[in-house]
Design an enzyme around this catalytic site. Structure first.
Site, PDB file in Angstrom:
ATOM      1  N   ASN A 390       0.813  -1.209   0.000  1.00 27.35           N
ATOM      2  CA  ASN A 390       0.000   0.000   0.000  1.00 27.35           C
ATOM      3  C   ASN A 390       0.851   1.266   0.000  1.00 27.35           C
ATOM      4  O   ASN A 390       1.084   1.861  -1.049  1.00 27.35           O
ATOM      5  CB  ASN A 390      -0.965  -0.028   1.191  1.00 27.35           C
ATOM      6  CG  ASN A 390      -2.074   1.000   1.055  1.00 27.35           C
ATOM      7  OD1 ASN A 390      -1.948   1.954   0.297  1.00 27.35           O
ATOM      8  ND2 ASN A 390      -3.145   0.811   1.770  1.00 27.35           N
ATOM      9  N   ASP A 391       1.359   1.651   1.168  1.00 30.93           N
ATOM     10  CA  ASP A 391       2.058   2.930   1.243  1.00 30.93           C
ATOM     11  C   ASP A 391       3.291   2.989   0.336  1.00 30.93           C
ATOM     12  O   ASP A 391       3.636   4.053  -0.160  1.00 30.93           O
ATOM     13  CB  ASP A 391       2.478   3.201   2.690  1.00 30.93           C
ATOM     14  CG  ASP A 391       1.264   3.309   3.594  1.00 30.93           C
ATOM     15  OD1 ASP A 391       0.241   3.827   3.130  1.00 30.93           O
ATOM     16  OD2 ASP A 391       1.334   2.864   4.749  1.00 30.93           O
ATOM     17  N   VAL A 392       3.926   1.838   0.098  1.00 28.39           N
ATOM     18  CA  VAL A 392       5.168   1.843  -0.686  1.00 28.39           C
ATOM     19  C   VAL A 392       4.913   2.068  -2.171  1.00 28.39           C
ATOM     20  O   VAL A 392       5.860   2.169  -2.951  1.00 28.39           O
ATOM     21  CB  VAL A 392       5.967   0.529  -0.507  1.00 28.39           C
ATOM     22  CG1 VAL A 392       6.387   0.366   0.943  1.00 28.39           C
ATOM     23  CG2 VAL A 392       5.198  -0.674  -0.987  1.00 28.39           C
ATOM     24  N   VAL A 393       3.640   2.132  -2.587  1.00 25.32           N
ATOM     25  CA  VAL A 393       3.330   2.422  -3.992  1.00 25.32           C
ATOM     26  C   VAL A 393       2.485   3.689  -4.126  1.00 25.32           C
ATOM     27  O   VAL A 393       1.918   3.944  -5.176  1.00 25.32           O
ATOM     28  CB  VAL A 393       2.613   1.243  -4.691  1.00 25.32           C
ATOM     29  CG1 VAL A 393       3.518   0.037  -4.762  1.00 25.32           C
ATOM     30  CG2 VAL A 393       1.311   0.894  -3.993  1.00 25.32           C
ATOM     31  N   ALA A 431      -0.419   2.958   7.612  1.00 24.37           N
ATOM     32  CA  ALA A 431      -0.149   4.355   7.922  1.00 24.37           C
ATOM     33  C   ALA A 431      -1.461   5.136   7.931  1.00 24.37           C
ATOM     34  O   ALA A 431      -1.498   6.290   8.324  1.00 24.37           O
ATOM     35  CB  ALA A 431       0.820   4.938   6.909  1.00 24.37           C
TER      36      ALA A 431
END
Lengths: 464, 97
Positions: A390-393, A431
């Site tokens: 999720n957050d890493v993309v 997050a």
């Protein structure tokens, strides 16, 4: 020196060399296994040499401890599933820390009965106790969070930082008191309890997505505790090995922080992801809609692609989907579609978590790419599959200064020609930030449990 | 400060630098085995636990020591075995032994 003492000293030296060479061999996957075995042999040698020491007069209790520990360790190592590896490492960190703390306690009471030790030894005992206790209680909380028995989100309460500060100051004060006047068991008792509480308080505000950092840091602490115990019992083997591990943990902590573009202070004290701040990422998702896709349509996209890049995240670990991913990649491989895996440094709950899961599913490691190796390739990819990441993309990290993850290096998933996001529902990630990739023109959402969706995809690809 | 302490501090500082130099070169691919493997090394505290347990300083020391031996041994054995289990799985080609 007697012959026995010389033998023991040399054995320790050889053991330390084995640890270092073992770590050097971990630099390549080919020799890594041999390196680990060498390291283990070094440990065996060090244990045997210690058993020959003239200080040891009674072996009955030692045998008991060794038998229990060996059985427990072997059982854990055999039964833990690969998805449970972060908890396992957390738990073992805690055990190492606890062992060091118990040694400090034993030495304290030994000296407190006499006239008290020299200044340097007092400080070493207190430091071993402090670091060991913090490692133990902190690791138990971290492992509990990873296992889901402790609230995985960041836990916050009023006056959190002042309370922690006061606790730390009382530890410092009791420590100073004991340095001046050693033989006060009750003061030492407070020192132990306060250290344990500090470990708990410092770990509970860490949210799930920041776990890789805290696991690395506790790893470092467990090494430092062992090194300090080396100062207490005046044993160089402990000092060398403990500081090696301490250094290793510090480096991994730093790598994890760089991968999130945050400082260690920010990770430890900002209670990241305490609440779900939907829409906090500036341009919120309000009014935008996602475009769902069905398995048959997704299968056609994949089957006629030339390059497919898979982006795994914690979601893959949760639904144990690593084997299904490999089967999908195999089917695509039969149709001569190139498949690569893009792995973000903080994907999952510990460094390298995704690599281990994919290795378990027999994915050859030369298909696994780090962020820097693969980021330029996304623009050539026909399809990028986001699997529980999720957050890493999230592209907002690149430009949206109001986003909590602004500045974090991300995988360029949005550069791919088509993006398929496999997701259980539209809940935000750990997050707690909306991900605008999901609303992108090129993005299609494949809802459902990752493993079930993959199984459907595999069947559809077979029949295309 | 005794010469003994001074040389111990030397060893501590130099070993830290050695650790930094060696670990920086480990690729992200192997970071999990690195953690569990170095975790096993931190179980070296078992040596101190053995000395405390076996030297008959008193019943309290023996009890604390034997618990420490058990915990550190779990750390050592569990750490090395699980690392080995993981490293077996890393293969360049599917089906390679």
């Amino acid at each position: 020196m007697t012959a026995r003492e010389i033998f023991i000293a040399l054995a320790y030296m050889i053991a330390a060399a084995c640890f270092v060479v073992g770590l050097i061999w971990l630099q390549t996957p080919k020799r890594a296994r041999a390196g680990n075995i060498l390291s283990a042999l070094g440990m065996l040698l060090a244990v045997i040499a210690t058993l020959l020491a003239k200080e040891i007069v009674d072996y009955s209790m030692i045998v008991l401890g060794i038998v229990i520990g060996t059985a427990a360790g072997a059982w854990m190592a055999r039964t833990v599933p690969m998805t449970g590896m972060p908890q396992m490492v957390g738990l073992l960190n805690g055990f190492g820390g606890a062992a060091s703390a118990l040694i400090a306690a034993a030495e304290y009471f030994h000296y407190a009965a006499g006239k008290g030790p020299a200044l340097d030894l007092t400080i070493a005992i207190l430091l071993t106790m402090l670091i060991g206790a913090v490692t133990f209680s902190g690791s138990m909380i971290a492992a509990g969070k990873l296992q889901g028995v402790v609230n995985e989100r960041a836990v916050t309460y009023p006056f959190q930082q002042p309370i922690n500060l006061i606790l730390a100051l009382t530890i410092l004060a009791t420590g100073a008191y004991l340095v001046i006047d050693f033989a006060h068991p009750w003061v030492f008792g407070y020192f132990i309890v306060a250290s344990l509480v500090l470990g708990v308080l410092f770990t509970i505000p860490i949210g799930g997505a920041d776990m890789p950092v805290i696991i690395c840091l506790l790893n470092s602490f467990s090494g430092l505790a062992a090194a300090m115990a080396g100062f207490v019992v005046k044993n160089n083997a402990l000092i060398i090995s403990g500081s090696l591990v301490g250094a290793s943990g510090i480096i991994l902590t730093q790598i994890m922080c760089w991968a999130m573009n945050r400082s260690i202070g920010n990770v430890l004290f900002s209670a990241f992801g305490a609440t779900v701040t939907a829409g906090a990422g500036g341009k919120s998702a309000a009014g935008k809609t996602v475009k769902p896709i069905q398995a048959d349509e997704a299968a056609i996209l994949l089957a006629y692609a030339q390059l497919v890049i898979i982006v795994p995240g914690y979601g893959m670990a949760v639904s144990q989907a690593q084997h299904a991913v490999r089967q999908l990649a195999d089917e695509l491989g039969k149709r001569s579609v190139a498949v690569k895996y893009a792995i973000h440094p903080v994907a999952g709950r510990m460094p390298g978590h995704m690599n281990v899961l994919l290795a378990e599913a027999n994915v050859p490691y030369d298909q696994l790419y780090d962020m820097d190796q693969i980021n330029d390739e996304f623009q050539r990819a026909d399809v990028a599959i986001v699997l529980g990441a999720n957050d890493v993309v999230n592209p907002a990290a690149r430009y949206d200064k109001s986003s909590p993850i602004y500045g974090m290096p991300i995988l360029n998933t949005d550069h791919a020609k088509n993006i398929i996001v496999m997701k259980r529902s539209m809940n935000p990630g750990f997050a707690g930030i909306e991900n605008e990739l999901f609303y992108h023109d090129k993005t299609r959402m494949l809802f459902g449990d990752a493993k079930e969706s993959l199984t459907k995809l595999i069947n559809e690809v077979k029949s295309v | 400060m005794t010469p003994e302490l001074l040389s111990a501090l030397y060893i501590f500082v130099l070993a830290m630098f050695l650790g930094f130099a060696v670990i920086t070169k480990v690729p992200p691919l192997l970071h999990t085995p690195l953690m569990s493997g170095s975790n096993a090394i931190s179980g070296v505290t078992v040596l101190a636990a053995l000395l405390v347990t076996g030297s008959q300083q008193g019943p309290l020391q023996t009890i604390l020591g034997v618990i420490a031996v058990a915990l550190a041994m779990t750390n050592v054995v569990g750490g090395y075995l699980v690392t080995d289990r993981m490293l077996q799985m890393f293969k360049k080609k599917p089906g390679e032994k």
